[in-house]
Design a protein around this motif. Structure first.
Motif, PDB file in Angstrom:
ATOM      1  N   ARG A 122      12.407   1.164  41.694  1.00 38.08           N
ATOM      2  CA  ARG A 122      13.535   1.992  42.104  1.00 38.08           C
ATOM      3  C   ARG A 122      13.706   3.190  41.183  1.00 38.08           C
ATOM      4  O   ARG A 122      14.051   4.296  41.622  1.00 38.08           O
ATOM      5  CB  ARG A 122      14.813   1.152  42.128  1.00 38.08           C
ATOM      6  N   MET A 125      11.160   5.722  42.129  1.00 37.36           N
ATOM      7  CA  MET A 125      11.522   6.387  43.381  1.00 37.36           C
ATOM      8  C   MET A 125      12.612   7.431  43.150  1.00 37.36           C
ATOM      9  O   MET A 125      12.578   8.533  43.734  1.00 37.36           O
ATOM     10  CB  MET A 125      12.011   5.347  44.414  1.00 37.36           C
ATOM     11  N   SER A 126      13.562   7.106  42.282  1.00 35.61           N
ATOM     12  CA  SER A 126      14.620   8.073  41.975  1.00 35.61           C
ATOM     13  C   SER A 126      14.042   9.306  41.292  1.00 35.61           C
ATOM     14  O   SER A 126      14.426  10.447  41.594  1.00 35.61           O
ATOM     15  CB  SER A 126      15.681   7.424  41.068  1.00 35.61           C
ATOM     16  N   THR A 127      13.089   9.071  40.393  1.00 35.89           N
ATOM     17  CA  THR A 127      12.453  10.192  39.703  1.00 35.89           C
ATOM     18  C   THR A 127      11.682  11.070  40.682  1.00 35.89           C
ATOM     19  O   THR A 127      11.708  12.305  40.612  1.00 35.89           O
ATOM     20  CB  THR A 127      11.502   9.665  38.615  1.00 35.89           C
ATOM     21  N   GLU A 128      10.995  10.433  41.622  1.00 33.42           N
ATOM     22  CA  GLU A 128      10.249  11.190  42.626  1.00 33.42           C
ATOM     23  C   GLU A 128      11.179  12.027  43.499  1.00 33.42           C
ATOM     24  O   GLU A 128      10.866  13.174  43.849  1.00 33.42           O
ATOM     25  CB  GLU A 128       9.437  10.232  43.508  1.00 33.42           C
ATOM     26  N   LYS A 129      12.330  11.465  43.860  1.00 35.46           N
ATOM     27  CA  LYS A 129      13.293  12.208  44.667  1.00 35.46           C
ATOM     28  C   LYS A 129      13.817  13.427  43.905  1.00 35.46           C
ATOM     29  O   LYS A 129      13.980  14.513  44.472  1.00 35.46           O
ATOM     30  CB  LYS A 129      14.456  11.304  45.073  1.00 35.46           C
ATOM     31  N   LEU A 130      14.057  13.224  42.597  1.00 29.61           N
ATOM     32  CA  LEU A 130      14.503  14.356  41.785  1.00 29.61           C
ATOM     33  C   LEU A 130      13.431  15.438  41.719  1.00 29.61           C
ATOM     34  O   LEU A 130      13.731  16.639  41.802  1.00 29.61           O
ATOM     35  CB  LEU A 130      14.859  13.876  40.361  1.00 29.61           C
ATOM     36  N   ASP A 131      12.183  14.997  41.572  1.00 31.82           N
ATOM     37  CA  ASP A 131      11.079  15.964  41.539  1.00 31.82           C
ATOM     38  C   ASP A 131      10.967  16.713  42.865  1.00 31.82           C
ATOM     39  O   ASP A 131      10.722  17.931  42.896  1.00 31.82           O
ATOM     40  CB  ASP A 131       9.750  15.264  41.232  1.00 31.82           C
ATOM     41  N   GLN A 132      11.139  15.994  43.975  1.00 37.02           N
ATOM     42  CA  GLN A 132      11.063  16.636  45.286  1.00 37.02           C
ATOM     43  C   GLN A 132      12.178  17.667  45.463  1.00 37.02           C
ATOM     44  O   GLN A 132      11.953  18.757  45.991  1.00 37.02           O
ATOM     45  CB  GLN A 132      11.148  15.580  46.391  1.00 37.02           C
ATOM     46  N   SER A 133      13.382  17.309  44.997  1.00 35.67           N
ATOM     47  CA  SER A 133      14.502  18.259  45.083  1.00 35.67           C
ATOM     48  C   SER A 133      14.221  19.492  44.245  1.00 35.67           C
ATOM     49  O   SER A 133      14.478  20.633  44.666  1.00 35.67           O
ATOM     50  CB  SER A 133      15.798  17.589  44.614  1.00 35.67           C
ATOM     51  N   ARG A 136      11.740  21.671  46.026  1.00 39.09           N
ATOM     52  CA  ARG A 136      12.348  22.416  47.135  1.00 39.09           C
ATOM     53  C   ARG A 136      13.125  23.622  46.626  1.00 39.09           C
ATOM     54  O   ARG A 136      13.100  24.700  47.224  1.00 39.09           O
ATOM     55  CB  ARG A 136      13.269  21.495  47.943  1.00 39.09           C
TER      56      ARG A 136
END
Length: 221
Positions: A122, A125-133, A136
């Motif tokens: 988890r 996954m949170s780190t990946e979401k931050l990277d994706q944001s 963007r």
């Protein structure tokens, strides 16, 4: 060289050197001090990006011979800024990991974290979401810069077309003036030719009349 560009360039170089020193300093800090220092660096990077945009717009408004040199320098500054961003990213990642470890230690969750693959997943996954944001946001900024560049290019093309139209208009006025002058000259020449024809006709008539008188006089005598 543009004085405006040089002014932005000096500001950027000073800001870049200051940000590099802050990155080095932040690497040796912990906790809240490190977090505050990273926040200062991020604000500085925003200012640096604004200066690069200003330099880019100024360079593209100059003559091609100067513009090429300035844009080459600008690419170096962009590369330098990307390096600073990577340093901040590394500092932020290290700080986030340290902060997470400290929170887990304070809450007595260290052993649970070490044993729980689910929690680690988890976190990743949170780190990946931050990277994706973050990606963007970077993509949006890149699109904005490209839009600004396109706008500057269009304005330059419109300016060149306007200059061409003004030049063509001036040429047409000059042609009209020359045609008017030519008409006046031709009119004057036509009048002179008509007057000369009348004079020549009169002289010929007088001469013929004189010859006739002479012949008549000779015939009588």
């Amino acid at each position: 060289m543009s004085e405006v560009f040089e002014g932005y360039e000096r500001q950027y170089c000073e800001l870049s050197a200051n940000l590099s020193r802050k990155c080095t300093s932040a690497a040796h800090l912990d906790g809240e001090q490190k977090k505050q220092k990273i926040s200062e660096i991020k604000f500085g990077i925003d200012d640096a990006e604004a200066l690069i945009r200003k330099m880019d717009l100024e360079a593209r408004s100059l003559q091609p011979s100067v513009k090429g040199v300035l844009l080459a320098k600008l690419r170096e500054y962009k590369s330098d800024l990307n390096n600073l961003k990577n340093e901040v990213k590394n500092l932020t990642s290290a700080n986030a990991n340290q902060f997470a470890r400290e929170e887990l230690l304070e809450s007595g969750m260290k052993d649970t974290l070490m044993a729980s693959a689910d929690q680690r997943t988890r976190l990743l996954m949170s780190t990946e979401k931050l990277d994706q944001s973050s990606n963007r946001i970077k993509e949006s900024r890149r699109t904005m810069l490209e839009t600004e560049e396109l706008g500057v290019s269009i304005l330059q093309d419109l300016h060149q077309q306007r200059q061409s139209l003004l030049h063509a208009n001036n040429t047409l006025h000059a042609v009209d003036d020359n045609i008017g002058k030519s008409k006046k000259i031709l009119t004057t020449m036509s009048r002179r030719m008509s007057r000369n024809k009348w004079i020549v006709s009169t002289i010929i008539g007088v001469l013929i009349f004189a010859i006739i008188l002479i012949l008549v006089f000779k015939l009588k005598h």
